[in-house]
Scaffold this motif. Structure first.
Motif, PDB file in Angstrom:
ATOM      1  N   ARG A  74       0.810  -1.158   0.089  1.00 40.28           N
ATOM      2  CA  ARG A  74       0.025   0.114   0.084  1.00 40.28           C
ATOM      3  C   ARG A  74       0.755   1.418  -0.080  1.00 40.28           C
ATOM      4  NH1 ARG A  74      -4.912   1.181   4.417  1.00 40.28           N
ATOM      5  NH2 ARG A  74      -5.640   2.930   3.549  1.00 40.28           N
ATOM      6  N   LEU A  75       2.006   1.217   0.767  1.00 32.66           N
ATOM      7  CA  LEU A  75       2.883   2.447   0.738  1.00 32.66           C
ATOM      8  C   LEU A  75       3.731   2.647  -0.420  1.00 32.66           C
ATOM      9  CD1 LEU A  75       4.130   2.072   4.565  1.00 32.66           C
ATOM     10  CD2 LEU A  75       2.253   3.563   3.689  1.00 32.66           C
ATOM     11  N   GLN A  76       3.951   1.859  -1.220  1.00 35.47           N
ATOM     12  CA  GLN A  76       4.947   1.792  -2.116  1.00 35.47           C
ATOM     13  C   GLN A  76       4.028   2.809  -3.503  1.00 35.47           C
ATOM     14  OE1 GLN A  76       7.863   1.763  -3.293  1.00 35.47           O
ATOM     15  NE2 GLN A  76       8.128   1.837  -5.186  1.00 35.47           N
ATOM     16  N   PRO A  77       3.020   2.455  -4.024  1.00 35.43           N
ATOM     17  CA  PRO A  77       2.219   3.230  -4.705  1.00 35.43           C
ATOM     18  C   PRO A  77       1.966   4.729  -4.147  1.00 35.43           C
ATOM     19  CG  PRO A  77       1.281   1.386  -4.618  1.00 35.43           C
ATOM     20  CD  PRO A  77       2.072   1.274  -3.424  1.00 35.43           C
ATOM     21  N   LEU A  78       1.707   4.710  -2.913  1.00 36.40           N
ATOM     22  CA  LEU A  78       1.514   6.217  -2.214  1.00 36.40           C
ATOM     23  C   LEU A  78       2.590   7.132  -2.337  1.00 36.40           C
ATOM     24  CD1 LEU A  78      -0.224   8.120  -0.742  1.00 36.40           C
ATOM     25  CD2 LEU A  78       0.632   7.130   1.458  1.00 36.40           C
TER      26      LEU A  78
END
Length: 532
Positions: A74-78
């Motif tokens: 979830r954090l990589q795309p954000l």
């Protein structure tokens, strides 16, 4: 023989100096501007990454992602969306142990963050410059708090130094253009100033200007001829030592208009007009000065006028004495001519056997001539004055004018210089003879010279038409005459010389009218009549 090295003119040296100074200032200013801009960019980058990291650390999505089994999903795309949106080089989200959940290079997710994190773990956001996997960068590390205000992770946002430098380099062409434009305008201004200075200094160098000034100044002060230089506005620009001495000027008079200078009227009119003058004679109170005046030109452009002055006071006095001697010679020639005629008459009477009449004729002529000589020699102890009157008597007799020396003429010792006496008596008698000749017969001139306890008195009468009272003041100025100036003879100078001699000796002159004109001069002095 090799020629001497060419010297740079003052204008060229000034141009090179101005260009060098401008170049130094502009280049120095450009370097300082570049360094200042680079510092501002780095400071701005620090503020920027700190703001982005703090905003991102407060995002609820990050806190929620930390509670998931795989936060990286979830954090990589954000992180990448934030990185692309803000233009930074990396956005790294990690846990408390520094394990990455996001990275611009996906293969490095799960690795350990390279850099300092200790202050952030203690709850303090900070910035630093550190060399990580992407190279040297300016980065900010901010803590991520959980629901219990405990630090659960970290957010690191950074911009590489290469990108910051690239932003500065993008501004270098504009900065260089401004510097080049400023240098060009300054060089153009310096060139215009240099060209004007070159015209004004005639292309001379400093040493040449100094040498020329020293030489010219030495010449101006050493030359025995007065020099006045006036500008186009008729102001006095220069007066050398001799001009100051001859005219009685003050060194502070330089810069004053010609009309305000303390000069005799005729000389002030000459220098104020700027007209050409060649060997004009002008009189001051005690000097006779010959004036030459001409315009000063350069390439046909008037710069002003140059006036030169020569002191002819002594020469004029000697000329007057020479005129007296010449008059004596003429008188002797006339007397020799008359003596020859009388001798022929006496011889003829003897040949005609009339000796008594020959003796009577010879003794009568001798007595008449000797009477005047004896009376002058007995009454006048000044030999120059006696000789002058004898010569004038012979000249007047030859020209048909009766010449009388009055009975009350008596001078034992005159209190004035003999040359001034010659100037006074000689010019007054000459004018009187001319006035008598212009009038109908009988033509007469009488002279009285006395020295008493008050000084010396000279009175000359003529049988001419007299002098109009309204013209008396003008009669003593240079150039005034009742006759036209013809040939090379200078008119209107005699009475001016009389006035000069009277002024020099502190005397007075009075003009009245009897049968003709009567000129009376009183000179204070130590002359006195002694009883015989």
């Amino acid at each position: 023989m090799s020629s001497p090295p060419a010297r740079l003119s003052l204008a060229t040296q000034l141009f090179l100096l101005q260009v060098s100074v401008v170049a130094f200032v502009l280049i120095g200013g450009g370097v300082l501007t570049y360094l200042h801009a680079r510092g501002d960019n780095e400071s701005g980058a620090r503020r920027r990454v700190l703001d982005i990291s703090q905003t991102l650390a407060r995002s609820p999505d990050i806190e929620a992602a930390f509670r998931e089994p795989d936060p990286a999903r979830r954090l990589q795309p954000l992180a990448e969306s934030v990185r692309h949106a803000t233009g930074v080089d990396f956005v790294v989200i990690m846990n408390r142990n520094g394990v990455r959940y996001s990275h611009p290079v996906p293969g490095r997710i799960g690795g350990v963050f390279l850099g300092h994190v200790e202050p952030a773990l203690r709850g303090r956001a900070f910035t630093e410059t550190y060399t990580g996997t992407l190279g040297p960068s300016v980065r900010a590390v901010v803590p991520v708090y959980g629901a219990d205000t405990r630090v659960e992770g970290l957010v690191a946002v950074g911009i590489t130094r290469a990108k910051i430098s690239g932003q500065i380099l993008d501004r270098v062409p504009a900065l260089a253009g401004v510097i080049a434009l400023g240098f060009g305008l300054a060089a153009l201004g310096a060139l215009l100033v240099s060209r004007r200075l070159r015209r004004q200094t005639l292309g001379l160098g400093p040493s040449e200007i100094t040498r020329m000034y020293e030489h010219h100044d030495a010449v101006l002060h050493a030359v025995r001829e007065g020099l006045l230089v006036f500008g186009r506005d008729r102001r006095l620009l220069l007066a050398n030592d001799e001009a100051i001495r001859l005219l009685g000027l003050d060194p502070d008079d330089e810069g004053r208009p010609a009309t305000d200078l303390p000069l005799p009227e005729s000389l002030r009119e000459l220098v104020a007009s700027g007209r050409n003058a060649v060997d004009e004679i002008h009189l001051t109170d005690d000097r006779t000065i010959v004036i030459n005046q001409a315009p000063a030109l350069r390439e046909g452009r008037p710069l002003g006028t140059v006036t030169t002055l020569r002191d002819h006071t002594e020469l004029k006095a000697l000329s007057g004495e020479l005129d007296s001697v010449r008059g004596f010679a003429e008188a002797l020639r006339a007397q020799a001519h008359e003596a020859a005629n009388r001798l022929h008459t006496v011889v003829s009477l003897i040949e005609l056997d009339r000796p008594e009449e020959a003796v009577t004729f010879a003794t009568a002529e001798l007595a008449a001539a000797q009477e005047l000589t004896d009376r002058l020699l007995s009454a006048i102890a000044e030999p120059v004055l006696a000789a002058l009157l004898l010569g004038k008597a012979a000249e007047a007799n030859e020209r048909g004018v009766e010449f009388l020396v009055t009975e009350d003429t008596e001078v034992v010792r005159a209190g004035v210089d003999s040359r001034d006496l010659v100037t006074l008596v000689g010019n007054l008698v000459d004018n009187a003879i001319e006035a008598a000749l212009d009038a109908p017969p009988p033509r007469r001139v009488s002279v009285t010279v006395r020295a008493d306890e008050q000084g010396t008195m000279v009175r000359v009468r003529d049988s001419g038409t007299g002098l109009d009272p309204g013209l008396v003041a003008d009669a003593f100025t240079r150039g005034w005459s009742t006759k036209d100036s013809t040939g090379t003879k200078t008119r209107g100078l005699g009475l001016a010389l009389v006035h000069q001699a009277v002024t020099r000796n502190g005397g007075t002159v009075e003009v009245t009218r009897d049968e003709g004109a009567v000129f009376t001069v009183h000179l204070p002095g130590t002359g006195a009549v002694e009883d015989r």
